[in-house]
Design a protein around this motif. Structure first.
Motif, PDB file in Angstrom:
ATOM      1  N   ILE A   2      40.366  66.459  44.456  1.00 49.88           N
ATOM      2  CA  ILE A   2      39.258  65.991  43.205  1.00 49.88           C
ATOM      3  C   ILE A   2      38.524  66.823  42.158  1.00 49.88           C
ATOM      4  N   HIS A   3      38.663  66.336  41.139  1.00 51.08           N
ATOM      5  CA  HIS A   3      37.947  66.289  40.369  1.00 51.08           C
ATOM      6  C   HIS A   3      36.553  66.260  39.700  1.00 51.08           C
ATOM      7  N   PRO A   4      35.279  66.900  39.198  1.00 50.07           N
ATOM      8  CA  PRO A   4      34.130  66.871  39.206  1.00 50.07           C
ATOM      9  C   PRO A   4      34.048  65.544  37.783  1.00 50.07           C
ATOM     10  N   SER A   5      34.732  65.012  37.172  1.00 47.78           N
ATOM     11  CA  SER A   5      34.665  64.074  36.009  1.00 47.78           C
ATOM     12  C   SER A   5      35.166  62.806  35.996  1.00 47.78           C
ATOM     13  N   LEU A   6      34.868  61.744  35.328  1.00 46.52           N
ATOM     14  CA  LEU A   6      36.392  60.908  35.612  1.00 46.52           C
ATOM     15  C   LEU A   6      36.957  61.592  34.019  1.00 46.52           C
ATOM     16  N   LEU A   7      38.193  62.000  35.206  1.00 45.00           N
ATOM     17  CA  LEU A   7      39.813  61.992  34.016  1.00 45.00           C
ATOM     18  C   LEU A   7      40.085  60.759  32.956  1.00 45.00           C
ATOM     19  N   PRO A   8      41.102  61.544  32.003  1.00 48.18           N
ATOM     20  CA  PRO A   8      41.114  62.670  31.593  1.00 48.18           C
ATOM     21  C   PRO A   8      40.359  63.495  30.415  1.00 48.18           C
ATOM     22  N   ALA A   9      39.138  62.667  31.024  1.00 50.54           N
ATOM     23  CA  ALA A   9      37.930  63.301  30.298  1.00 50.54           C
ATOM     24  C   ALA A   9      37.964  65.172  31.102  1.00 50.54           C
ATOM     25  N   PHE A  10      36.831  65.875  30.071  1.00 45.35           N
ATOM     26  CA  PHE A  10      36.821  66.555  30.967  1.00 45.35           C
ATOM     27  C   PHE A  10      37.617  67.901  32.496  1.00 45.35           C
ATOM     28  N   PRO A  11      38.931  67.710  31.775  1.00 47.66           N
ATOM     29  CA  PRO A  11      39.937  68.817  32.652  1.00 47.66           C
ATOM     30  C   PRO A  11      39.798  70.042  32.585  1.00 47.66           C
ATOM     31  N   GLY A  12      39.987  70.740  33.591  1.00 46.65           N
ATOM     32  CA  GLY A  12      39.620  72.556  34.077  1.00 46.65           C
ATOM     33  C   GLY A  12      37.962  72.333  34.628  1.00 46.65           C
ATOM     34  N   GLU A  13      38.207  74.486  34.071  1.00 44.62           N
ATOM     35  CA  GLU A  13      36.206  74.287  34.553  1.00 44.62           C
ATOM     36  C   GLU A  13      35.147  73.903  33.813  1.00 44.62           C
ATOM     37  N   ASN A  14      34.778  73.548  35.093  1.00 41.79           N
ATOM     38  CA  ASN A  14      33.120  73.333  34.182  1.00 41.79           C
ATOM     39  C   ASN A  14      32.705  72.157  33.660  1.00 41.79           C
ATOM     40  N   ALA A  15      33.644  70.722  34.469  1.00 43.72           N
ATOM     41  CA  ALA A  15      33.872  69.797  33.656  1.00 43.72           C
ATOM     42  C   ALA A  15      32.040  69.264  33.978  1.00 43.72           C
ATOM     43  N   GLN A  16      31.423  69.197  34.976  1.00 44.10           N
ATOM     44  CA  GLN A  16      30.222  68.989  34.414  1.00 44.10           C
ATOM     45  C   GLN A  16      29.595  69.193  33.059  1.00 44.10           C
TER      46      GLN A  16
ATOM     47  N   ALA B 194      31.669  55.823  39.512  1.00 42.60           N
ATOM     48  CA  ALA B 194      31.101  56.851  37.750  1.00 42.60           C
ATOM     49  C   ALA B 194      29.781  57.298  38.505  1.00 42.60           C
ATOM     50  N   VAL B 195      29.409  58.193  37.898  1.00 49.46           N
ATOM     51  CA  VAL B 195      28.015  58.751  37.832  1.00 49.46           C
ATOM     52  C   VAL B 195      26.786  58.854  36.572  1.00 49.46           C
ATOM     53  N   PRO B 196      25.610  57.651  36.287  1.00 48.77           N
ATOM     54  CA  PRO B 196      25.276  58.023  35.202  1.00 48.77           C
ATOM     55  C   PRO B 196      24.588  59.792  35.175  1.00 48.77           C
ATOM     56  N   VAL B 197      24.267  60.385  33.604  1.00 44.23           N
ATOM     57  CA  VAL B 197      24.703  61.095  32.864  1.00 44.23           C
ATOM     58  C   VAL B 197      22.440  60.797  32.503  1.00 44.23           C
ATOM     59  N   MET B 198      21.940  61.107  33.204  1.00 44.30           N
ATOM     60  CA  MET B 198      20.216  61.037  32.676  1.00 44.30           C
ATOM     61  C   MET B 198      19.735  62.271  31.852  1.00 44.30           C
TER      62      MET B 198
ATOM     63  N   THR C  28      20.433  68.409  33.851  1.00 42.38           N
ATOM     64  CA  THR C  28      20.840  70.301  34.243  1.00 42.38           C
ATOM     65  C   THR C  28      22.430  70.304  35.023  1.00 42.38           C
ATOM     66  N   GLU C  29      22.992  70.996  34.229  1.00 42.31           N
ATOM     67  CA  GLU C  29      24.198  71.354  34.787  1.00 42.31           C
ATOM     68  C   GLU C  29      24.120  71.372  36.803  1.00 42.31           C
ATOM     69  N   GLU C  30      23.085  71.936  36.914  1.00 45.17           N
ATOM     70  CA  GLU C  30      22.955  72.336  38.399  1.00 45.17           C
ATOM     71  C   GLU C  30      22.862  70.023  39.608  1.00 45.17           C
ATOM     72  N   THR C  31      21.810  69.945  37.986  1.00 43.02           N
ATOM     73  CA  THR C  31      21.336  68.541  38.575  1.00 43.02           C
ATOM     74  C   THR C  31      22.618  66.891  38.225  1.00 43.02           C
ATOM     75  N   LEU C  32      23.033  66.808  37.596  1.00 43.55           N
ATOM     76  CA  LEU C  32      24.938  66.706  37.200  1.00 43.55           C
ATOM     77  C   LEU C  32      25.490  66.857  38.438  1.00 43.55           C
ATOM     78  N   SER C  33      25.428  67.727  38.351  1.00 46.94           N
ATOM     79  CA  SER C  33      26.615  68.834  39.381  1.00 46.94           C
ATOM     80  C   SER C  33      26.402  67.564  41.014  1.00 46.94           C
ATOM     81  N   GLU C  34      24.914  68.196  40.869  1.00 39.92           N
ATOM     82  CA  GLU C  34      24.947  67.404  42.426  1.00 39.92           C
ATOM     83  C   GLU C  34      25.073  66.087  42.761  1.00 39.92           C
ATOM     84  N   ARG C  35      24.528  64.810  41.860  1.00 41.49           N
ATOM     85  CA  ARG C  35      24.884  63.999  41.931  1.00 41.49           C
ATOM     86  C   ARG C  35      26.672  63.904  42.077  1.00 41.49           C
ATOM     87  N   ILE C  36      26.866  63.983  40.809  1.00 39.19           N
ATOM     88  CA  ILE C  36      28.416  63.807  41.190  1.00 39.19           C
ATOM     89  C   ILE C  36      28.990  64.188  42.858  1.00 39.19           C
ATOM     90  N   LEU C  37      28.478  65.611  42.855  1.00 45.61           N
ATOM     91  CA  LEU C  37      28.829  66.345  43.612  1.00 45.61           C
ATOM     92  C   LEU C  37      28.418  64.952  45.687  1.00 45.61           C
TER      93      LEU C  37
END
Ligand code: GAR
Length: 202
Positions: free
Chosen positions: A108-122, A154-158, A162-171
């Motif tokens: 499982i990867h925290p982005s809509l691949l193929p966008a943002f592979p690798g580390e710190n995707a959020q 899909a998850v909206p970006v507000m 912040t990295e934390e709030t977006l990560s939490e919504r994706i998680l």
């Protein structure tokens, strides 16, 4: 029931979501073993007192990646694992390991691949300025987050994310998506045609 082996390096919330889905009767798998490459990982602490076997295989104890992966593969075989589930496993697996479990490794990867592979995707998504991100469950091939896609959410970006709030919504979406993908696999409902994964109707 399909026996899964979970590989995790850190917090273990996706493992917890899988365990919760099993306990709620939404997912008919057995967790044969959880392996962490990191002795400090919270995922190991999470399992203290549970009847799921938890094993640490410390990468630093091995001279090279192949020796480390051979030890992981051996542990999975001893536990009769049929599907390898990467849940926050922060290492790239080499050809040796992928070949041994061909078509039987999910991530499982925290982005809509193929966008943002690798580390710190959020963080990559925030910095790029996308308005929608999300999470992807995919089969693992030799590339970095490049394998055939099974499910995406899909998850909206507000604007004030912040990295934390977006990560939490994706998680939150990850915790729903991963058990669903595992259930589809175990029910034999995933069919492959090249890169494309089709979901058979019930
Ligand atoms: C999750 O967000 C997962 O998608 C991500 O690490 C986190 C693990 O959380 N995985 C990757 O970035 C893989 N490239 P968890 O340990 O609480 O499940």
């Amino acid at each position: 029931k399909t026996v899964i082996g979970v590989l995790a390096s850190g917090r273990g919330s996706n493992l917890q979501a899988i365990i919760d889905a099993i306990e709620a009767g939404r997912l008919a798998v057995t967790v044969g073993v959880v392996i962490s490459d990191n002795p400090e990982a919270n995922v190991l602490k999470r399992l203290a007192g549970s009847d799921i076997p938890a094993v640490c295989i410390d990468r630093r104890q091995f001279a090279c990646r192949q020796d480390f992966e051979a030890a992981v593969a051996e542990e999975l075989n001893v536990r009769h694992v049929e599907l390898v589930v990467l849940a926050g496993f922060m290492r790239i697996l080499g050809r040796y390991f992928i070949d041994r479990f061909a078509g039987k490794i999910m991530n499982i990867h925290p982005s809509l691949l193929p966008a943002f592979p690798g580390e710190n995707a959020q963080l990559q998504a925030l910095q790029y300025g996308v308005k929608v991100s999300g999470c992807t469950v995919h089969f693992v091939d030799e590339g970095m987050d490049t394998g055939p896609i099974i499910l995406q959410e899909a998850v909206p970006v507000m604007e004030d994310d912040t990295e934390e709030t977006l990560s939490e919504r994706i998680l939150h979406a990850e915790h729903i998506l991963y058990p669903r993908a595992l259930a589809l696999y175990c029910e034999g409902r995933l069919c492959m045609d090249g890169r494309r994964v089709y979901i058979k109707k019930e």
